[in-house]
Design an enzyme around this catalytic site. Sequence first.
Site, PDB file in Angstrom:
ATOM      1  N   ASP A  12      -9.448  18.466  22.173  1.00  0.00           N
ATOM      2  CA  ASP A  12     -10.839  18.914  22.272  1.00  0.00           C
ATOM      3  C   ASP A  12     -11.613  17.730  22.846  1.00  0.00           C
ATOM      4  O   ASP A  12     -11.158  16.573  22.775  1.00  0.00           O
ATOM      5  CB  ASP A  12     -11.332  19.275  20.864  1.00  0.00           C
ATOM      6  CG  ASP A  12     -12.835  19.331  20.770  1.00  0.00           C
ATOM      7  OD1 ASP A  12     -13.442  20.092  21.540  1.00  0.00           O
ATOM      8  OD2 ASP A  12     -13.418  18.583  19.967  1.00  0.00           O
ATOM      9  N   ASP A  14     -15.750  17.192  22.966  1.00  0.00           N
ATOM     10  CA  ASP A  14     -16.924  16.717  22.205  1.00  0.00           C
ATOM     11  C   ASP A  14     -16.597  16.541  20.724  1.00  0.00           C
ATOM     12  O   ASP A  14     -16.144  17.474  20.077  1.00  0.00           O
ATOM     13  CB  ASP A  14     -18.072  17.717  22.346  1.00  0.00           C
ATOM     14  CG  ASP A  14     -18.670  17.689  23.738  1.00  0.00           C
ATOM     15  OD1 ASP A  14     -18.715  18.735  24.394  1.00  0.00           O
ATOM     16  OD2 ASP A  14     -19.058  16.591  24.192  1.00  0.00           O
ATOM     17  N   LYS A  56     -25.344  26.857  26.196  1.00  0.00           N
ATOM     18  CA  LYS A  56     -26.188  28.008  26.560  1.00  0.00           C
ATOM     19  C   LYS A  56     -26.220  29.023  25.419  1.00  0.00           C
ATOM     20  O   LYS A  56     -27.280  29.549  25.059  1.00  0.00           O
ATOM     21  CB  LYS A  56     -25.674  28.655  27.851  1.00  0.00           C
ATOM     22  CG  LYS A  56     -26.035  27.853  29.096  1.00  0.00           C
ATOM     23  CD  LYS A  56     -25.703  28.605  30.357  1.00  0.00           C
ATOM     24  CE  LYS A  56     -24.230  28.530  30.646  1.00  0.00           C
ATOM     25  NZ  LYS A  56     -23.884  29.010  32.005  1.00  0.00           N
ATOM     26  N   HIS A  86     -30.715  24.831  30.151  1.00  0.00           N
ATOM     27  CA  HIS A  86     -29.423  24.150  30.017  1.00  0.00           C
ATOM     28  C   HIS A  86     -29.187  23.195  31.184  1.00  0.00           C
ATOM     29  O   HIS A  86     -28.609  22.110  31.008  1.00  0.00           O
ATOM     30  CB  HIS A  86     -28.287  25.173  29.914  1.00  0.00           C
ATOM     31  CG  HIS A  86     -27.006  24.553  29.439  1.00  0.00           C
ATOM     32  ND1 HIS A  86     -25.901  24.400  30.241  1.00  0.00           N
ATOM     33  CD2 HIS A  86     -26.692  23.988  28.246  1.00  0.00           C
ATOM     34  CE1 HIS A  86     -24.940  23.783  29.559  1.00  0.00           C
ATOM     35  NE2 HIS A  86     -25.399  23.528  28.344  1.00  0.00           N
ATOM     36  N   LYS A  89     -31.009  20.145  30.362  1.00  0.00           N
ATOM     37  CA  LYS A  89     -30.294  19.435  29.294  1.00  0.00           C
ATOM     38  C   LYS A  89     -29.104  18.660  29.850  1.00  0.00           C
ATOM     39  O   LYS A  89     -28.883  17.499  29.522  1.00  0.00           O
ATOM     40  CB  LYS A  89     -29.837  20.446  28.212  1.00  0.00           C
ATOM     41  CG  LYS A  89     -28.996  19.864  27.119  1.00  0.00           C
ATOM     42  CD  LYS A  89     -27.507  20.081  27.396  1.00  0.00           C
ATOM     43  CE  LYS A  89     -26.674  19.363  26.362  1.00  0.00           C
ATOM     44  NZ  LYS A  89     -25.214  19.474  26.626  1.00  0.00           N
ATOM     45  N   ASP A 187     -12.232  18.513  16.159  1.00  0.00           N
ATOM     46  CA  ASP A 187     -13.187  17.910  15.214  1.00  0.00           C
ATOM     47  C   ASP A 187     -13.930  18.950  14.409  1.00  0.00           C
ATOM     48  O   ASP A 187     -14.716  18.601  13.518  1.00  0.00           O
ATOM     49  CB  ASP A 187     -14.222  17.064  15.979  1.00  0.00           C
ATOM     50  CG  ASP A 187     -15.169  17.967  16.783  1.00  0.00           C
ATOM     51  OD1 ASP A 187     -16.389  17.817  16.623  1.00  0.00           O
ATOM     52  OD2 ASP A 187     -14.682  18.825  17.542  1.00  0.00           O
TER      53      ASP A 187
HETATM   54  C1  XBP Z   1     -18.675  21.190  21.892  1.00  0.00           C
HETATM   55  C2  XBP Z   1     -19.655  22.205  22.275  1.00  0.00           C
HETATM   56  C3  XBP Z   1     -20.483  21.991  23.508  1.00  0.00           C
HETATM   57  C4  XBP Z   1     -21.380  20.763  23.344  1.00  0.00           C
HETATM   58  C5  XBP Z   1     -22.542  20.800  24.320  1.00  0.00           C
HETATM   59  O1  XBP Z   1     -17.596  21.388  22.771  1.00  0.00           O
HETATM   60  O2  XBP Z   1     -19.722  23.237  21.627  1.00  0.00           O
HETATM   61  O3  XBP Z   1     -21.296  23.130  23.636  1.00  0.00           O
HETATM   62  O4  XBP Z   1     -21.928  20.790  22.023  1.00  0.00           O
HETATM   63  O5  XBP Z   1     -22.053  20.883  25.647  1.00  0.00           O
HETATM   64  P1  XBP Z   1     -16.085  20.978  22.322  1.00  0.00           P
HETATM   65  P2  XBP Z   1     -22.621  22.036  26.621  1.00  0.00           P
HETATM   66  O6  XBP Z   1     -16.154  20.442  20.895  1.00  0.00           O
HETATM   67  O7  XBP Z   1     -15.290  22.264  22.426  1.00  0.00           O
HETATM   68  O8  XBP Z   1     -15.663  19.929  23.303  1.00  0.00           O
HETATM   69  O9  XBP Z   1     -24.125  22.000  26.487  1.00  0.00           O
HETATM   70  O10 XBP Z   1     -22.135  21.672  27.995  1.00  0.00           O
HETATM   71  O11 XBP Z   1     -22.025  23.324  26.104  1.00  0.00           O
HETATM   72 MG    MG Z   2     -15.458  19.434  19.407  1.00  0.00          MG
END
Ligand code: XBP
Ligand code: MG
Length: 242
Positions: A12, A14, A56, A86, A89, A187
């Site tokens: 993953d 983020d 989004k 978005h 952002k 995570d």
């Molecule tokens: C985490 C998310 C993403 C980020 C924001 O992604 O849910 O939406 O919070 O990024 P992951 P965007 O943990 O699956 O990597 O605004 O580009 O969605």
């Molecule tokens: Mg994540």
Amino acid sequence: MKPEPLRALIFDFDGTLADTESAHRAAFNDAFAEAGLDWHWNETLYTQLLEVAGGKERILHYWGQVRGDTKVIDAGALAYTVQRIHDLKTASYERRVHDGAVQLRPGVQHLIDSAFDAGLRLAIATTTSPVNIAVVLRSAIGLDWAHTFQVVEDAATAPRKKPHPQAYLQALQRLQVRAAQCLAFEDSANGLRAAIDAGLPTIVTPNAFTTHHDFAGALHVLSDLQGKTVAELRSWHASAQR
Ligand code: XBP
Ligand code: MG
């Protein structure tokens, strides 16, 4: 039955490879201000809103919560406005990353280097936008980061967001490996669900926004990947098959 070899690691993005959500939260608030909206997502609210994967989708969900008029606004106009917010952002997030707001989490650089050198295939399966991955990994790993992560499934290629397993299923297909030949790293509860539903034994490294989530079904829950070795991954992977 002969145990499957470990052939690939699917991460993953983020919150797992890098601690990004504080910068995302700040970027959302920058966008609301630039768009003239009196919205502000503090940490408590953002922790709740992170239950909705995808920026989004998160904006639309919050709009429905605070205004309740998302059902009566023309769908096209609503989608256009959410996209515009978005876009603002994402631009702010890129600026923040360029200014050094995001680092790889502890142990990540060493583990991906060792795994790559050991011949394991590395992939990313995320709900975030592709530009967010590039801006973080370019600064953390270098311009050739795509040589390290040969397969990336993101919001552009896998629009069905976690907990839907689409990103993981497509990553497996492109890697041409079976789920039992991989380990996934996540995570969040949404991400763990997506990985498990794709058949992947999953290691969870929670962060401040997700530490309270339910991680039932995880192979291991670790504070972070500091000091973790490929040998340990191989032993965890073998134990998952027993
Ligand atoms: C985490 C998310 C993403 C980020 C924001 O992604 O849910 O939406 O919070 O990024 P992951 P965007 O943990 O699956 O990597 O605004 O580009 O969605
Ligand atoms: Mg994540």
